[in-house]
Design an enzyme around this catalytic site. Structure first.
Site, short mmCIF file in Angstrom:
data_model
loop_
_atom_site.label_atom_id
_atom_site.label_comp_id
_atom_site.label_asym_id
_atom_site.label_seq_id
_atom_site.Cartn_x
_atom_site.Cartn_y
_atom_site.Cartn_z
N GLY A 1 4.83 -10.46 3.93
CA GLY A 1 5.59 -10.33 5.18
C GLY A 1 4.92 -11.01 6.36
N MET B 1 0.83 -1.20 0.00
CA MET B 1 0.00 0.00 0.00
C MET B 1 0.88 1.26 0.00
SD MET B 1 -3.45 -0.95 1.99
CE MET B 1 -2.88 -0.81 3.65
N SER C 1 4.31 1.27 7.63
CA SER C 1 4.01 2.58 7.03
C SER C 1 3.33 3.47 8.05
CB SER C 1 3.09 2.40 5.82
OG SER C 1 3.65 1.44 4.94
N ARG D 1 12.13 -0.39 4.64
CA ARG D 1 13.06 -1.52 4.43
C ARG D 1 12.37 -2.88 4.48
NH1 ARG D 1 16.67 -2.33 8.13
NH2 ARG D 1 16.34 -0.53 9.48
N GLY D 2 11.24 -2.96 5.21
CA GLY D 2 10.48 -4.22 5.24
C GLY D 2 9.99 -4.56 3.85
N HIS D 3 9.43 -3.58 3.15
CA HIS D 3 8.96 -3.81 1.78
C HIS D 3 10.15 -4.18 0.87
CE1 HIS D 3 5.72 -0.90 3.18
NE2 HIS D 3 5.02 -1.94 2.82
N LYS E 1 5.13 -10.05 9.20
CA LYS E 1 4.64 -8.97 10.05
C LYS E 1 3.11 -9.03 10.14
CE LYS E 1 4.09 -4.45 11.28
NZ LYS E 1 2.72 -4.25 10.85
P1 AMP Z 1 1.54 -2.97 3.47
O1 AMP Z 1 2.11 -1.97 2.52
O2 AMP Z 1 1.61 -2.56 4.90
O3 AMP Z 1 0.19 -3.47 3.03
O4 AMP Z 1 2.50 -4.23 3.39
C1 AMP Z 1 2.82 -4.82 2.15
C2 AMP Z 1 3.60 -6.09 2.44
O5 AMP Z 1 4.78 -5.76 3.16
C3 AMP Z 1 2.81 -7.10 3.29
O6 AMP Z 1 3.07 -8.40 2.82
C4 AMP Z 1 3.41 -6.88 4.66
O7 AMP Z 1 3.32 -8.02 5.50
C5 AMP Z 1 4.85 -6.57 4.32
N1 AMP Z 1 5.50 -5.84 5.41
C6 AMP Z 1 5.07 -4.72 6.02
N2 AMP Z 1 5.89 -4.37 7.02
C7 AMP Z 1 6.89 -5.30 7.03
C8 AMP Z 1 8.06 -5.50 7.84
N3 AMP Z 1 8.37 -4.68 8.84
N4 AMP Z 1 8.85 -6.56 7.57
C9 AMP Z 1 8.54 -7.42 6.57
N5 AMP Z 1 7.45 -7.28 5.77
C10 AMP Z 1 6.64 -6.24 6.00
#
Ligand code: AMP
Length: 282
Positions: A149, A30, A188, A35-37, A151
């Site tokens: 992730g 989103m 985020s 860094r997680g992404h 997470k």
């Molecule tokens: P989001 O943008 O929050 O919808 O997350 C997109 C993807 O990134 C999802 O698969 C999340 O699980 C993963 N993600 C978000 N934060 C982290 C993190 N800190 N470490 C690893 N993956 C993450």
């Protein structure tokens, strides 16, 4: 990196890549990338020839409209990071492109037990929204590998179930949680924390670690109580602190010493809802 906004253009482009014999990894996000992404993009690169990332703030998965309105948008910086990580394709659809029939009357998915606990019960409709957007993205991209992730532990389980329901061959690859130096899981939503809240936010990691280091067969509730108190001391409004079977998410209050366990927390720091989890035993 090729930036594509329409579904039809993306289908055509991915067909070309496949004709060249390439496999495709898909990383849905989103935006407000961190860094997680980027770790997910790197995982995608390991498994496949090409990596497609999507940025789409999906309106149907927000049970709180204010959370949707305030979701951070940092597109220029996102593109910069994706270029550094050598992402092949960025899919940037509009809401109309993903939901051409609107977002009022949409299909539902049988998610069973998963929808009745933790994020399922505390965010009604959230996982239906996740499935709605994921189905549409998967339909267009048809990836060989989907990278997500840990997470969002429960979301990974929901998407695994969706892949089964859709009878897709896509393999789901889970990537470990990337944390800040003080343990806070990257998110985020962390951008919305003020300085004091950011400091307090480490309470989630401390609570998870407390549960992990004090894990012993028997009644888990005293440790869960201490972990909850720690969150309150860090000015969190606690939604849940639970320990569950890591394979099914059945809640566990007494541990037999063998069952694989995961601890999961959701809590508000001010108006910002944060989640995190930790595997306790495998
Ligand atoms: P989001 O943008 O929050 O919808 O997350 C997109 C993807 O990134 C999802 O698969 C999340 O699980 C993963 N993600 C978000 N934060 C982290 C993190 N800190 N470490 C690893 N993956 C993450």
């Amino acid at each position: 990196m090729t930036i594509i906004r329409s579904r039809s253009a993306l289908v055509k482009y991915l067909d070309l890549l496949r004709q060249r014999g390439g496999t495709i990894a898909f990383v849905p996000t989103m935006g407000a990338l961190h860094r997680g992404h980027m770790a997910l993009i790197a995982e995608g690169r390991k498994t496949s020839t090409f990596v497609v990332c999507s940025i789409f703030v999906n309106p149907t998965q927000f049970n709180d409209p204010r959370d949707f309105e305030r979701y951070p948008v940092t597109l220029e910086e996102d593109i910069r990071q994706l270029l550094l990580e050598e992402t092949d394709v960025l899919f940037l659809p509009s809401v109309d492109e993903i939901y051409p029939q609107g977002i009022k009357e949409l299909e539902t998915y049988d998610l069973g037990y998963l929808e009745t606990v933790l994020e399922g019960s505390s965010r009604p409709g959230h996982f239906q929204g996740v499935c709605r957007v994921m189905r549409r993205l998967l339909d267009v991209i048809q990836p060989d590998t989907l990278v997500m992730g840990q997470k969002d532990y429960q979301q990974c389980m929901v998407v695994a179930r969706l892949l089964k329901l859709l009878q897709m061959k896509t393999s789901l690859h889970l990537s470990p949680t990337v944390r800040e130096e003080d343990g806070l899981a990257m998110s985020s939503r962390n951008l919305r924390l003020d300085m004091a809240q950011r400091k307090d936010a480490t309470g989630i990691y401390e609570s998870l670690q407390y549960i992990k280091t004090h894990l012993a067969p028997g009644d888990l509730s005293p440790n869960i109580r201490v972990a909850t108190d720690k969150l309150v001391l860090h000015h969190f409004r606690v939604v849940y602190v639970q320990v569950a079977d890591a394979r099914t998410l059945e809640l566990v209050s007494t541990w037999n010493g063998q069952q694989p366990l995961v601890a999961l927390i959701a809590a508000f720091q001010g108006e910002v809802r944060l989640i995190d989890n930790m595997i306790l035993s495998q």
